[in-house]
Design a protein around this motif. Structure first.
Motif, PDB file in Angstrom:
ATOM      1  N   ALA A  23       0.834  -1.210   0.000  1.00 52.93           N
ATOM      2  CA  ALA A  23       0.000   0.000   0.000  1.00 52.93           C
ATOM      3  C   ALA A  23       0.859   1.247   0.000  1.00 52.93           C
ATOM      4  O   ALA A  23       0.560   2.239  -0.680  1.00 52.93           O
ATOM      5  CB  ALA A  23      -0.924  -0.027   1.220  1.00 52.93           C
ATOM      6  N   ASP A  24       1.948   1.198   0.787  1.00 53.80           N
ATOM      7  CA  ASP A  24       2.836   2.354   0.836  1.00 53.80           C
ATOM      8  C   ASP A  24       3.487   2.598  -0.525  1.00 53.80           C
ATOM      9  O   ASP A  24       3.619   3.752  -0.987  1.00 53.80           O
ATOM     10  CB  ASP A  24       3.885   2.113   1.910  1.00 53.80           C
ATOM     11  N   LYS A  25       3.847   1.523  -1.174  1.00 50.92           N
ATOM     12  CA  LYS A  25       4.464   1.652  -2.496  1.00 50.92           C
ATOM     13  C   LYS A  25       3.475   2.214  -3.516  1.00 50.92           C
ATOM     14  O   LYS A  25       3.817   3.071  -4.361  1.00 50.92           O
ATOM     15  CB  LYS A  25       4.961   0.289  -2.924  1.00 50.92           C
ATOM     16  N   HIS A  27       0.984   4.142  -2.832  1.00 47.76           N
ATOM     17  CA  HIS A  27       0.767   5.550  -2.491  1.00 47.76           C
ATOM     18  C   HIS A  27       1.881   6.417  -3.048  1.00 47.76           C
ATOM     19  O   HIS A  27       1.643   7.512  -3.592  1.00 47.76           O
ATOM     20  CB  HIS A  27       0.674   5.676  -0.970  1.00 47.76           C
ATOM     21  N   GLN A  28       3.107   5.929  -2.891  1.00 54.74           N
ATOM     22  CA  GLN A  28       4.253   6.682  -3.431  1.00 54.74           C
ATOM     23  C   GLN A  28       4.153   6.820  -4.956  1.00 54.74           C
ATOM     24  O   GLN A  28       4.470   7.872  -5.538  1.00 54.74           O
ATOM     25  CB  GLN A  28       5.547   5.980  -3.035  1.00 54.74           C
ATOM     26  N   GLN A  29       3.717   5.749  -5.595  1.00 52.05           N
ATOM     27  CA  GLN A  29       3.586   5.793  -7.056  1.00 52.05           C
ATOM     28  C   GLN A  29       2.510   6.810  -7.480  1.00 52.05           C
ATOM     29  O   GLN A  29       2.685   7.570  -8.446  1.00 52.05           O
ATOM     30  CB  GLN A  29       3.247   4.406  -7.580  1.00 52.05           C
ATOM     31  N   LEU A  30       1.405   6.843  -6.721  1.00 51.28           N
ATOM     32  CA  LEU A  30       0.333   7.794  -7.022  1.00 51.28           C
ATOM     33  C   LEU A  30       0.815   9.231  -6.833  1.00 51.28           C
ATOM     34  O   LEU A  30       0.528  10.123  -7.641  1.00 51.28           O
ATOM     35  CB  LEU A  30      -0.886   7.524  -6.137  1.00 51.28           C
ATOM     36  N   MET A  31       1.575   9.454  -5.746  1.00 50.97           N
ATOM     37  CA  MET A  31       2.099  10.795  -5.504  1.00 50.97           C
ATOM     38  C   MET A  31       3.046  11.227  -6.621  1.00 50.97           C
ATOM     39  O   MET A  31       3.059  12.391  -7.061  1.00 50.97           O
ATOM     40  CB  MET A  31       2.812  10.816  -4.147  1.00 50.97           C
TER      41      MET A  31
END
Length: 284
Positions: A23-25, A27-31
Motif C-alpha cells: 500500500a505504501d508503495k 501511495h508513493q507511485q500515485l504521488m
C-alpha cells in the motif's frame, strides 16, 4: 519441532507485513504521478501563456498590416480620383479646344468666301492711305475716281459664323421674327455645311410659327427633315410640324406627324410629348 514453529512464525510475520508495504508503495507511485501531472499542467500553462503572447503579437501585426493596407487603398483611391479629375479637366479642355478650332475653321472659311467674293481688279486701299494715291496702282479707278467696293454691299466682311448665328438667335428671342429669319437664312447661305445649319433652319420654322405663319412654318420644318436627315433636330421638327398642324385644325396630319416621331425616334425626348399629344387627340 521448534524449528518448524519458528519457520511458520516467520512466514506469518512476512505475510502480515506484505500488505502494508504494498500500500505504501502504491501511495508513493500515485504521488509521483500526481507530481508529474502537476509539472505537465505547469508546462501546459506556460505554453498557453506563450501562445497567448504570440497570438497577441500576431493580432497586433495583423491589425497594423490591415491599417497599412487600408491606408494604401485610401491613397490609391485618392490617386485614382485625382487622375479621374485630371482626365475630366483634360477632356473638357479638349472639347473646348475642338469648339474653338471649329470656330476658327468656320471663320477662315468666311474669310476665304469673303476674299473670293471680292471683285477682280479692284484697288485695295490700306488704312490711312489716300484713295487718290491708289489710282496709279493696277486695277485702280481711272481719273481719280472712287475705288470700287471690295465687299458685297450689305454684308460685313469676315463675319464670324458663331456671331452671325448668335445675332439671328438674339433677334428670335427678342421677338424680331422677320429679322431673325433673314439672319438664319443668311447663315445657311454662308455656311451650308455648318453643324448649326439644321438649327438655323429649325429656328426659321419656329420664327414663322411664332409669327402665325403656320403654312410657311410647316414648309420650314419639312426642310429640316429633308435637308438634314441625320441631324438631332429632326425629331423636334416632326413634333413642331404636328403642333403646327394642330394649330391649323388638320388633325389627321398632326396625328401622322406625331406617329412618325414615336415610331422612328422612340428614344427622343419629343417622343414622350408626341405620345401625350396623340392621347389627347384620340380622346377627342
Amino acid at each position: 519441532m521448534k524449528q518448524g514453529a519458528l519457520t511458520v512464525a516467520t512466514v506469518l510475520v512476512l505475510v502480515g507485513a506484505s500488505p502494508a508495504s504494498a500500500a505504501d508503495k502504491a501511495h508513493q507511485q500515485l504521488m509521483a504521478e500526481i507530481r508529474m501531472l502537476q509539472e505537465q499542467q505547469q508546462q501546459l500553462q506556460q505554453m498557453m501563456g506563450a501562445l497567448a503572447e504570440t497570438l497577441k503579437t500576431v493580432s497586433t501585426k495583423v491589425d497594423d498590416q490591415t491599417a497599412a493596407n487600408r491606408k494604401a487603398f485610401a491613397d490609391q483611391k485618392l490617386q485614382i480620383d485625382n487622375v479621374a479629375d485630371g482626365v475630366r479637366v483634360l477632356r473638357e479642355k479638349a472639347d473646348d479646344t475642338n469648339v474653338r478650332l471649329s470656330t476658327v475653321s468656320q471663320e477662315l472659311e468666311a474669310v476665304r468666301q469673303a476674299m473670293s467674293s471680292m471683285p477682280a481688279g479692284t484697288a485695295v486701299v490700306s488704312p490711312g492711305q489716300d484713295p487718290a494715291t491708289a489710282a496709279g496702282e493696277p486695277g485702280a479707278a481711272p481719273n481719280g475716281a472712287a475705288p470700287a467696293p471690295t465687299t458685297p454691299p450689305g454684308a460685313p466682311p469676315f463675319v464670324s459664323p458663331q456671331r452671325m448665328y448668335d445675332n439671328a438667335y438674339s433677334d428670335y428671342m427678342a421677338g424680331q421674327y422677320d429679322i431673325a429669319i433673314q439672319g438664319f437664312n443668311a447663315y445657311i447661305a454662308s455656311f451650308p455645311k455648318s453643324d448649326k445649319a439644321d438649327d438655323a433652319q429649325l429656328n426659321i420654322g419656329n420664327s414663322l410659327y411664332a409669327a402665325g405663319k403656320y403654312g410657311e412654318a410647316i414648309a420650314a420644318f419639312q426642310k429640316v427633315i429633308s435637308n438634314y436627315p441625320q441631324a438631332d433636330s429632326v425629331p423636334i421638327a416632326h413634333y413642331k410640324m404636328g403642333v403646327t398642324y394642330e394649330a391649323l385644325k388638320q388633325v389627321d396630319l398632326a396625328r401622322r406627324s406625331f406617329e412618325t416621331l414615336t415610331q422612328k425616334y422612340p428614344a427622343a425626348p419629343e417622343a414622350i410629348l408626341a405620345k401625350q399629344r396623340l392621347d389627347a387627340l384620340n380622346r377627342k
